[in-house]
Design a protein around this motif. Structure first.
Motif, short mmCIF file in Angstrom:
data_model
loop_
_atom_site.label_atom_id
_atom_site.label_comp_id
_atom_site.label_asym_id
_atom_site.label_seq_id
_atom_site.Cartn_x
_atom_site.Cartn_y
_atom_site.Cartn_z
N PRO A 254 -22.30 -7.98 -8.37
CA PRO A 254 -22.58 -7.26 -7.11
C PRO A 254 -21.46 -6.27 -6.79
CG PRO A 254 -22.88 -9.63 -6.84
CD PRO A 254 -22.22 -9.43 -8.17
N SER A 255 -21.84 -5.11 -6.29
CA SER A 255 -20.86 -4.08 -5.96
C SER A 255 -19.90 -4.56 -4.88
CB SER A 255 -21.56 -2.80 -5.51
OG SER A 255 -22.44 -3.06 -4.42
N ILE A 256 -20.39 -5.38 -3.96
CA ILE A 256 -19.54 -5.87 -2.88
C ILE A 256 -18.40 -6.72 -3.43
CG2 ILE A 256 -20.95 -7.93 -2.51
CD1 ILE A 256 -19.13 -5.88 0.20
N ALA A 257 -18.63 -7.38 -4.57
CA ALA A 257 -17.59 -8.20 -5.18
C ALA A 257 -16.46 -7.32 -5.72
CB ALA A 257 -18.18 -9.06 -6.30
N VAL A 258 -16.82 -6.19 -6.33
CA VAL A 258 -15.81 -5.27 -6.85
C VAL A 258 -15.00 -4.67 -5.71
CG1 VAL A 258 -15.43 -3.18 -8.22
CG2 VAL A 258 -17.28 -4.75 -8.83
N VAL A 259 -15.68 -4.28 -4.64
CA VAL A 259 -15.00 -3.73 -3.47
C VAL A 259 -14.07 -4.77 -2.85
CG1 VAL A 259 -15.32 -2.81 -1.14
CG2 VAL A 259 -16.84 -2.09 -2.99
N ALA A 260 -14.52 -6.01 -2.80
CA ALA A 260 -13.69 -7.09 -2.23
C ALA A 260 -12.44 -7.32 -3.07
CB ALA A 260 -14.52 -8.37 -2.14
N LEU A 261 -12.56 -7.26 -4.39
CA LEU A 261 -11.40 -7.44 -5.26
C LEU A 261 -10.40 -6.29 -5.07
CD1 LEU A 261 -13.05 -8.71 -8.57
CD2 LEU A 261 -11.53 -9.99 -7.06
N ALA A 262 -10.93 -5.07 -4.92
CA ALA A 262 -10.05 -3.92 -4.68
C ALA A 262 -9.29 -4.10 -3.38
CB ALA A 262 -10.87 -2.63 -4.64
N PHE A 263 -9.95 -4.61 -2.36
CA PHE A 263 -9.30 -4.88 -1.08
C PHE A 263 -8.24 -5.96 -1.22
CE2 PHE A 263 -9.32 -7.92 2.49
CZ PHE A 263 -8.65 -7.16 3.44
N ALA B 167 -10.73 2.20 -2.38
CA ALA B 167 -12.17 2.44 -2.47
C ALA B 167 -12.50 3.23 -3.73
CB ALA B 167 -12.64 3.20 -1.23
N ILE B 168 -11.72 4.27 -4.01
CA ILE B 168 -11.94 5.07 -5.21
C ILE B 168 -11.73 4.23 -6.46
CG2 ILE B 168 -10.99 6.97 -6.58
CD1 ILE B 168 -10.49 8.46 -3.96
N PHE B 169 -10.71 3.37 -6.45
CA PHE B 169 -10.46 2.49 -7.60
C PHE B 169 -11.66 1.58 -7.85
CE2 PHE B 169 -8.98 -1.56 -9.36
CZ PHE B 169 -8.36 -1.12 -10.52
N ALA B 170 -12.19 0.99 -6.78
CA ALA B 170 -13.36 0.11 -6.92
C ALA B 170 -14.56 0.88 -7.46
CB ALA B 170 -13.70 -0.52 -5.57
N ASN C 174 -22.93 4.98 -7.83
CA ASN C 174 -21.66 5.30 -7.16
C ASN C 174 -21.89 5.75 -5.73
OD1 ASN C 174 -19.02 5.93 -6.61
ND2 ASN C 174 -18.72 7.16 -8.43
N ILE C 175 -22.86 6.62 -5.53
CA ILE C 175 -23.14 7.13 -4.18
C ILE C 175 -23.57 5.99 -3.26
CG2 ILE C 175 -24.70 8.59 -2.82
CD1 ILE C 175 -24.66 10.56 -5.16
N GLY C 176 -24.37 5.07 -3.77
CA GLY C 176 -24.79 3.93 -2.97
C GLY C 176 -23.65 2.97 -2.69
N THR C 177 -22.83 2.71 -3.71
CA THR C 177 -21.70 1.79 -3.55
C THR C 177 -20.65 2.36 -2.62
OG1 THR C 177 -22.09 1.00 -5.81
CG2 THR C 177 -20.01 0.39 -4.80
N ALA C 178 -20.52 3.68 -2.57
CA ALA C 178 -19.54 4.32 -1.70
C ALA C 178 -19.79 4.00 -0.23
CB ALA C 178 -19.53 5.83 -1.92
N THR C 179 -21.04 3.71 0.13
CA THR C 179 -21.33 3.32 1.51
C THR C 179 -20.71 1.97 1.83
OG1 THR C 179 -23.45 2.31 0.87
CG2 THR C 179 -23.49 4.62 1.54
N ILE C 180 -20.68 1.08 0.83
CA ILE C 180 -20.08 -0.24 1.02
C ILE C 180 -18.57 -0.13 1.08
CG2 ILE C 180 -19.88 -2.57 0.06
CD1 ILE C 180 -22.54 -2.13 -1.34
N ALA C 181 -18.01 0.85 0.37
CA ALA C 181 -16.56 1.01 0.32
C ALA C 181 -15.95 1.30 1.68
CB ALA C 181 -16.19 2.12 -0.67
N SER C 182 -16.77 1.71 2.63
CA SER C 182 -16.25 2.02 3.97
C SER C 182 -15.73 0.77 4.67
CB SER C 182 -17.32 2.69 4.83
OG SER C 182 -18.35 1.78 5.16
N ILE C 183 -16.15 -0.41 4.22
CA ILE C 183 -15.67 -1.64 4.87
C ILE C 183 -14.20 -1.91 4.56
CG2 ILE C 183 -17.97 -2.69 4.86
CD1 ILE C 183 -17.13 -4.38 2.50
#
Length: 215
Positions: free
Chosen positions: A65-74, A84-87, A149-158
């Protein structure tokens, strides 16, 4: 209500759209460069077994899940645009590596041998034979990565990445559906525009012979 909000806040919406495109563009460029370098390395002569293992792993990675990658980056890098860019880079590399690696490995061995027979070097074979033949598959991976990427970028805002995700999450917190529709609609429109542009780029760089075969 939606039209009124757009009229009253068009500068803010434009700023968030530009920010979203910036996140997408920077991360996609680096994901494509790194993904292609990895794909070329693992598909070189002598690395085929390792290459197939890595390609299989990247295929499995598409299920993460993309949220998992974003969470690890955080967790490791904190908040802001850079994490966010790294994720986004990490997540976008998966379809690029999978498609580029599969495309390069699918080039018929007899074509490679024939190229060697006429005296082409390994670098010439890569640039003049393998990459041109793999262009349709590589571009399919890039288009897929761009859309994801465009869709996941919306999640990166968290994690403070900004972009159109800000509108969506503000709408969720305040229970204002029109903000969600505006953010999601603009992200979808951006994805459609980018995919269309990449499609025309694919037509331009695909060898004429392959275009005839595909049509």
């Amino acid at each position: 209500m939606m039209i009124q909000y757009i009229l009253e806040n068009h500068q803010k919406i434009l700023s968030l759209t530009i920010q979203h495109f910036y996140l997408f563009l920077i991360s996609t460029i680096f994901a494509f460069l790194f993904g292609m370098l990895i794909s070329i390395f693992v598909t070189r002569e002598g690395n085929e077994k390792i290459g197939r293992i890595i390609i299989t792993m990247t295929a499995m990675g598409q299920a993460v899940p993309s949220i998992a990658v974003v969470a690890l980056a955080f967790f490791f890098l904190g908040i802001g645009a850079k994490p966010a860019i790294f994720a986004l880079i990490i997540y976008s590399m998966v379809p690029i590596i999978f498609n580029a690696g599969s495309g390069l490995l699918s080039v018929p061995p007899e074509i490679i041998e024939a190229s060697k027979g006429i005296g082409l070097t390994k670098q010439q074979i890569l640039w003049k034979i393998e990459l041109p033949l793999a262009v349709p598959v590589i571009m399919a991976g890039l288009r897929n990565a761009a859309t994801i990427n465009i869709g996941t970028a919306t999640i990166a805002s968290i994690i403070g990445g900004g972009g159109l995700g800000d509108l969506i999450f503000i709408g969720l917190r305040l229970n204002k559906n029109h903000l969600i529709f505006i953010g999601a609609g603009l992200a979808a429109l951006l994805a459609l525009i980018v995919d269309t542009l990449l499609y025309f780029c694919e037509i331009q760089i695909t060898p004429k012979g392959l275009q005839v075969v595909q049509s």
